[in-house]
Design a protein around this motif. Structure first.
Motif, mmCIF file in Angstrom:
data_model
loop_
_atom_site.group_PDB
_atom_site.id
_atom_site.type_symbol
_atom_site.label_atom_id
_atom_site.label_comp_id
_atom_site.label_asym_id
_atom_site.label_seq_id
_atom_site.Cartn_x
_atom_site.Cartn_y
_atom_site.Cartn_z
ATOM 1 N N GLY A 47 -27.964 -12.381 -58.431
ATOM 2 C CA GLY A 47 -28.491 -12.236 -57.077
ATOM 3 C C GLY A 47 -28.047 -10.950 -56.404
ATOM 4 O O GLY A 47 -28.796 -10.347 -55.631
ATOM 5 N N ASP A 48 -26.820 -10.516 -56.708
ATOM 6 C CA ASP A 48 -26.303 -9.288 -56.092
ATOM 7 C C ASP A 48 -27.020 -8.057 -56.643
ATOM 8 O O ASP A 48 -27.398 -7.150 -55.889
ATOM 9 C CB ASP A 48 -24.791 -9.191 -56.340
ATOM 10 N N ALA A 49 -27.216 -8.017 -57.954
ATOM 11 C CA ALA A 49 -27.926 -6.883 -58.562
ATOM 12 C C ALA A 49 -29.355 -6.807 -58.022
ATOM 13 O O ALA A 49 -29.853 -5.726 -57.672
ATOM 14 C CB ALA A 49 -27.941 -7.012 -60.083
ATOM 15 N N LEU A 104 -26.596 0.313 -59.332
ATOM 16 C CA LEU A 104 -25.981 -0.628 -58.402
ATOM 17 C C LEU A 104 -25.373 -1.824 -59.130
ATOM 18 O O LEU A 104 -25.920 -2.295 -60.129
ATOM 19 C CB LEU A 104 -27.018 -1.151 -57.402
ATOM 20 N N ASP A 105 -24.278 -2.328 -58.580
ATOM 21 C CA ASP A 105 -23.632 -3.552 -59.072
ATOM 22 C C ASP A 105 -23.192 -3.459 -60.531
ATOM 23 O O ASP A 105 -23.113 -4.460 -61.208
ATOM 24 C CB ASP A 105 -24.541 -4.776 -58.848
ATOM 25 N N CYS A 106 -22.921 -2.271 -61.031
ATOM 26 C CA CYS A 106 -22.243 -2.146 -62.315
ATOM 27 C C CYS A 106 -21.418 -0.874 -62.327
ATOM 28 O O CYS A 106 -21.739 0.077 -61.617
ATOM 29 C CB CYS A 106 -23.156 -2.211 -63.523
ATOM 30 N N ASP A 146 -20.985 0.379 -56.243
ATOM 31 C CA ASP A 146 -20.512 -0.763 -57.034
ATOM 32 C C ASP A 146 -19.173 -1.292 -56.535
ATOM 33 O O ASP A 146 -18.427 -0.588 -55.853
ATOM 34 C CB ASP A 146 -20.378 -0.355 -58.506
ATOM 35 N N HIS A 147 -18.855 -2.507 -56.959
ATOM 36 C CA HIS A 147 -17.593 -3.126 -56.540
ATOM 37 C C HIS A 147 -16.784 -3.676 -57.717
ATOM 38 O O HIS A 147 -15.928 -4.546 -57.517
ATOM 39 C CB HIS A 147 -17.866 -4.225 -55.498
ATOM 40 N N HIS A 148 -17.061 -3.196 -58.936
ATOM 41 C CA HIS A 148 -16.267 -3.637 -60.093
ATOM 42 C C HIS A 148 -15.101 -2.675 -60.336
ATOM 43 O O HIS A 148 -15.127 -1.535 -59.885
ATOM 44 C CB HIS A 148 -17.142 -3.709 -61.342
ATOM 45 N N LEU A 149 -14.110 -3.162 -61.115
ATOM 46 C CA LEU A 149 -12.958 -2.328 -61.456
ATOM 47 C C LEU A 149 -13.375 -1.251 -62.456
ATOM 48 O O LEU A 149 -14.378 -1.386 -63.141
ATOM 49 C CB LEU A 149 -11.855 -3.204 -62.066
ATOM 50 N N SER A 207 -19.338 -7.598 -52.528
ATOM 51 C CA SER A 207 -20.534 -7.456 -53.366
ATOM 52 C C SER A 207 -21.061 -6.030 -53.276
ATOM 53 O O SER A 207 -20.733 -5.296 -52.338
ATOM 54 C CB SER A 207 -21.618 -8.406 -52.854
ATOM 55 N N ALA A 208 -21.908 -5.681 -54.238
ATOM 56 C CA ALA A 208 -22.597 -4.392 -54.148
ATOM 57 C C ALA A 208 -23.512 -4.383 -52.931
ATOM 58 O O ALA A 208 -23.685 -3.356 -52.277
ATOM 59 C CB ALA A 208 -23.408 -4.140 -55.422
ATOM 60 N N SER A 209 -24.076 -5.553 -52.617
ATOM 61 C CA SER A 209 -24.968 -5.644 -51.457
ATOM 62 C C SER A 209 -24.226 -5.315 -50.161
ATOM 63 O O SER A 209 -24.764 -4.629 -49.290
ATOM 64 C CB SER A 209 -25.581 -7.051 -51.362
ATOM 65 N N THR A 250 -25.013 -14.802 -52.709
ATOM 66 C CA THR A 250 -24.894 -15.278 -54.091
ATOM 67 C C THR A 250 -23.590 -14.801 -54.732
ATOM 68 O O THR A 250 -22.942 -15.554 -55.445
ATOM 69 C CB THR A 250 -26.084 -14.819 -54.964
ATOM 70 N N ASP A 251 -23.190 -13.553 -54.446
ATOM 71 C CA ASP A 251 -21.980 -13.028 -55.104
ATOM 72 C C ASP A 251 -20.701 -13.681 -54.574
ATOM 73 O O ASP A 251 -19.700 -13.739 -55.283
ATOM 74 C CB ASP A 251 -21.880 -11.503 -54.943
ATOM 75 N N THR A 252 -20.711 -14.146 -53.334
ATOM 76 C CA THR A 252 -19.534 -14.821 -52.784
ATOM 77 C C THR A 252 -19.628 -16.329 -52.981
ATOM 78 O O THR A 252 -18.767 -17.066 -52.491
ATOM 79 C CB THR A 252 -19.373 -14.558 -51.268
#
Ligand SMILES: [Mn+2]
Length: 340
Positions: free
Chosen positions: A32-34, A97-99, A123-126, A144-146, A175-177
């Protein structure tokens, strides 16, 4: 927002104003976030008169299709690889986005990374691969990326009047939370509050996300919790969603979403692992409570990674485990070892 650097916003604003053809890309098996973040950015850029194509390596799951607005052009590489290639070749600006790296787009990673377009990461990943981008917005301490995109758009001067952008962003964040259950920060509530005040209909959005499943999903969830759950005294729980079970419940992509979170509702469980059988491997989802690292487990044992308390990876049949039947004992050994 203090995590948005002004010099980067200046550069991003210039890149956007100089580009007329833009590609917005997200990761394989988009969640959902992507989908929410790519849809929102596409709508925002279209509103500025840009020619935008949203590209993904594969077609999104049916239950998430509602996030994709009809007014946006999409290209999914599993259905139409030529369209993805053409869009990437023509683009002057490309967003991921989101990766955290192009590799997360798997089959189209080479096309995207090799494109001559300017490249922007949100993005919000490590461990982001910032080298591959002209501008990177990477904030692990955000929902989230959103949400990150929301603050980037605000910094760019977005006035929030286009509710379809806000709706897609609120959907992605929700969705991401897991509907405000994990990775929620003060900034997350602020974003939600501002969007709802602006007129985004959260009730309608919750209906579409959480109350639109097929009956088979509810039955599968019940079955897995009753028959398919193993709880270890060390504080871990696991479930193995075999091919047989997937067929028995006619399971489609996206329909086991949320199942991995359920064992964490048990007081003694700190770590929950869900394995879903695929071609030659199992897809692994890991969730943990604060103080136990899902990311570490995914990184050390499942060739993967993600967020501190929500991560994923793969378990290969033939190399990691000799056969699907060997999975439970293999898992129990490594989980006990990990939690010691
Ligand atoms: Mn995300």
């Amino acid at each position: 927002m203090d995590f948005i650097r002004e010099d980067k916003i200046g550069l991003l604003g210039r890149l956007i104003s100089e580009a007329s053809r833009v590609v917005v890309a997200g990761h394989i098996r988009p969640d959902g976030d992507a989908l929410g973040s790519t849809a929102a950015l596409a709508l925002y850029l279209q509103g500025m008169g840009k020619d935008v194509t949203v590209v993904f390596p594969d077609t999104p799951a049916d239950n998430l299709r509602f996030i994709l607005p009809a007014s946006v052009r999409y290209a999914f590489a599993d259905k139409d690889p030529a369209k993805v290639k053409e869009a990437a070749d023509r683009a002057q600006l490309l967003f991921l986005l989101d990766c955290n790296a192009f590799s997360r787009t798997e089959s189209i990673a080479g096309i995207l990374a090799g494109a001559s377009a300017g490249k922007v990461l949100i993005d919000h990943h490590l461990n982001p691969d910032t080298e591959a981008f002209d501008v990177s917005f990477s904030t692990p301490g955000i929902s989230s990326a959103s949400e990150l995109l929301y603050w980037v758009l605000k910094a760019l001067g977005w006035d929030g009047s286009d509710l379809s952008v806000g709706e897609a962003l609120l959907t992605g964040m929700t969705t991401d939370t897991n509907n405000f259950a994990n990775s929620v920060f003060p900034s997350t509530f602020r974003m939600a509050s501002e969007l709802i005040a602006a007129g985004v209909d959260r009730d309608a959005l919750l209906q579409r996300i959480y109350n639109s499943y097929r009956e088979n999903r509810v039955r599968l969830m019940g079955y897995m919790q009753y028959e398919g759950l193993t709880v270890l005294p060390e504080g871990a729980a696991y479930m193995v969603l075999t091919r047989d079970i997937q067929q028995r419940f006619d399971l489609q992509e996206g329909e086991s979403e949320g199942l991995v979170n359920v064992p964490l509702t048990i007081g003694s469980v700190r770590l929950s692992v869900l394995l879903k059988e695929d071609n030659g491997h199992f897809r692994v989802s890991v969730r943990s409570k604060k103080g136990t690292s899902a990311q570490q487990l995914a990184h050390r044992f499942f060739h993967g990674g993600g967020h501190e308390n929500a991560a994923g990876g793969k378990l290969f049949i033939g190399t990691d485990v000799p056969s699907p039947e060997a999975v439970p004992s293999y898992l129990e050994t490594l989980l006990k070892d990990f939690l010691r």
